[in-house]
Scaffold this motif. Structure first.
Motif, PDB file in Angstrom:
ATOM      1  N   ALA A  23       8.436 -44.523  -6.288  1.00 28.44           N
ATOM      2  CA  ALA A  23       9.813 -44.535  -6.370  1.00 28.44           C
ATOM      3  C   ALA A  23      10.356 -45.912  -6.506  1.00 28.44           C
ATOM      4  O   ALA A  23      11.357 -46.165  -7.205  1.00 28.44           O
ATOM      5  CB  ALA A  23      10.560 -43.916  -5.224  1.00 28.44           C
ATOM      6  N   CYS A  47      16.179 -43.694  -6.644  1.00 29.00           N
ATOM      7  CA  CYS A  47      14.994 -42.874  -7.180  1.00 29.00           C
ATOM      8  C   CYS A  47      14.239 -42.170  -6.298  1.00 29.00           C
ATOM      9  O   CYS A  47      14.086 -42.945  -5.168  1.00 29.00           O
ATOM     10  CB  CYS A  47      14.058 -43.810  -8.128  1.00 29.00           C
ATOM     11  SG  CYS A  47      15.186 -44.667  -9.381  1.00 29.00           S
ATOM     12  N   ASN A  59      11.229 -41.703  -1.122  1.00 33.74           N
ATOM     13  CA  ASN A  59      11.965 -42.468  -1.932  1.00 33.74           C
ATOM     14  C   ASN A  59      12.081 -44.040  -1.607  1.00 33.74           C
ATOM     15  O   ASN A  59      11.228 -44.475  -0.835  1.00 33.74           O
ATOM     16  CB  ASN A  59      13.721 -42.196  -1.347  1.00 33.74           C
ATOM     17  CG  ASN A  59      13.665 -42.240   0.084  1.00 33.74           C
ATOM     18  OD1 ASN A  59      13.431 -41.582   0.853  1.00 33.74           O
ATOM     19  ND2 ASN A  59      14.166 -43.501   0.401  1.00 33.74           N
TER      20      ASN A  59
END
Length: 517
Positions: A23, A47, A59
């Motif tokens: 991420a 993201c 994340n």
């Protein structure tokens, strides 16, 4: 590496960090390839990666209000398009009634397929959410203070097919951006940033496929579940030491948030009940259900001392009751642009108040937008954080549901016809107590061209609360100093036409104190 029913502690730590690393890599690509100040400089994006059912796995430490709600967008896509999702497709969504936050936050979702296999269904999903500088609506910057319907806030995408089997659908996208009652003002910038989100997702796809190639699909999927289980257990441990509580939070616009937290010691779970909260508002301070859930998720994640990713496992011990058609679970066509940025902050503070762990932080993001046909800009402005039982609040910091930066003055003044007249700490604005709340800031922006400026804020009428007999933080204030020396005071929200030489002044609230001296 064989799949097991119980995780190996060392491998659990390795996989937890691998998922988060992916991420983070997505975020680096997005920042490097975006063109807007909002994404490249302010880092107003997030993201994350999701399992095959759309549940959040990991994340990067980006924007909490994004991260806690993106799963709803992914699951909405699965429910809506499950039979038509194909390899090479990318979907676009900002629908506040299907997991979105507000319209400027646009999510690009990419399904991940197993390389060299004929599996018809995705094995994972990756997604990036970025705040567009403008997506249409009645004011430049798409953050109108006085919107009453979602249409006035801009263009709504609901699982729009952005890339079809590798082909970018630019003609169709431009048609949507232009064919609206209040069209987007800078489609070229929209497209450039969306291409950056596609690139970020592609990095996530590549890294997940590389991970599967190295460890095997069964192991990668097994540890996704183990990471979620680990987060669940960490939240249950945090709940073990909590007590029942309730709080009523009054906002500037007469809206009320009521929350009751009931702890079940036997099940190691909690019920968070918002019954009694104001009904759906005619203003734009309605918070979509996904935003309300994101705020609850954030609070309980912060109560965990362990280093765990924010993921779906954190929600398992929590039952969240949100009355439908309330301001925390509105229905179409409710306006929501302030609910994401303002009401989300008040939900967090109300929960901390109910649990008795922390005084109110500034309770607002002080959303400031300005623009015209050529320029559009948006920023959130820091303030004071609340004090706790054993700590003072922090001065001049973004708190809770926002985690974005302010644009460097040099960049802001180069890209836009404005000047940062001054920016400094607002001394003595934090609430006094045994532990003192953090100070807010004073920010002055001088305009060099005619523009429309907007402010969306809170705590201009009701101060951020202190806890345990401590004082509240100071109220914020919005004002204009005209080039001829006259001054105008604005309310919590407002739209004003700025002329060359006019200065917009924003004084942000301080955080509440904790405990009596």
């Amino acid at each position: 590496m064989n799949r097991t029913s119980q995780p190996d502690p060392i491998r659990l730590e390795i996989f937890k960090n691998l998922y988060q690393f992916i991420a983070e890599q997505m975020g680096i690509v997005l920042q490097n390839t975006a063109t807007s100040v909002n994404i490249k400089e302010r880092l107003d994006f997030s993201c994350a990666i999701f399992d095959s059912s759309g549940l959040l796995v990991a994340n990067a430490p980006h924007i909490p209000v994004h991260l806690g709600s993106m799963s709803e967008s992914v699951r909405s896509l699965i429910n809506d398009k499950a039979n038509t999702i194909k390899r090479g497709n990318v979907y676009l969504s900002n629908n506040p009634y299907n997991g979105g936050t507000h319209l400027p936050d646009i999510t690009a979702i990419t399904p991940v397929y197993l390389n060299g296999a004929n599996l018809s269904s995705p094995i994972f999903y990756v997604a990036s959410r970025g705040h567009q500088a403008d997506i249409g609506g009645i004011t430049p910057g798409s953050m109108p203070p006085n919107s009453t319907t979602i249409e006035e806030e801009g263009i709504l995408f609901d699982n729009f097919l952005l890339v079809e089997e590798g082909n970018f659908q630019e003609v169709q996208l431009r048609e949507v951006l232009a064919n609206h009652r209040y069209p987007a003002r800078n489609p070229d910038q929209n497209i450039a940033d969306l291409k950056a989100q596609i690139a970020a997702n592609e990095r996530g796809v590549q890294e997940l496929q590389r991970m599967v190639s190295q460890y095997g699909l069964e192991t990668v999927q097994a540890y996704m579940q183990f990471v979620q289980n680990n987060a669940e257990e960490a939240v249950r441990r945090a709940i073990d030491v909590l007590k029942d509580g309730a709080f009523t939070y009054y906002m500037d616009g007469d809206a009320v948030i009521k929350v009751t937290v009931t702890i079940n010691k036997q099940n190691r779970s909690a019920v968070i009940d918002f019954t009694g909260t104001s009904q759906q508002l005619n203003t734009n301070f309605n918070a979509p259900k996904a935003v309300t859930q994101a705020a609850v998720l954030y609070v309980f994640r912060t109560l965990v001392d362990d280093s765990i990713p924010l993921n779906a496992g954190c929600l398992n011990p929590l039952e969240i009751i949100i009355p439908e058609s309330s301001m925390l679970n509105p229905v179409y066509p409710a306006a929501v642009v302030a609910g994401n940025v303002e009401t989300s902050q008040t939900i967090v503070d109300a929960l901390y108040g109910a649990l008795g762990v922390m005084a109110a932080s500034q309770g607002t993001m002080n959303n400031f937008t300005f623009g015209n046909a050529r320029y559009q800009y948006y920023e959130t402005i820091c303030g004071g954080s609340g004090a706790g039982a054993d700590f003072d609040g922090t001065d001049a910091v973004h708190t809770h549901m926002t985690n974005s930066r302010l644009t460097d003055p040099e960049v802001l003044e180069t890209r836009y016809p404005v000047m940062v007249e001054s920016f400094g700490i607002r001394l003595n604005s934090g609430g006094k107590g045994k532990h003192t709340g953090g100070n807010g800031v004073i920010r002055k922006i001088k305009f060099l061209e005619p523009m429309t400026a907007n402010i969306l804020s809170n705590h201009r009428l009701i101060p951020p609360f202190g806890l345990n007999n401590a004082l509240s933080g100071q109220l914020g204030k919005n004002s204009i100093r005209r080039h001829n020396g006259t001054e105008e005071t604005l309310g919590s929200t407002g739209t004003v036409e700025m002329q060359p030489g006019d200065i917009f002044i924003i004084e942000t609230p301080g955080g509440g104190g904790f405990g009596s001296n």
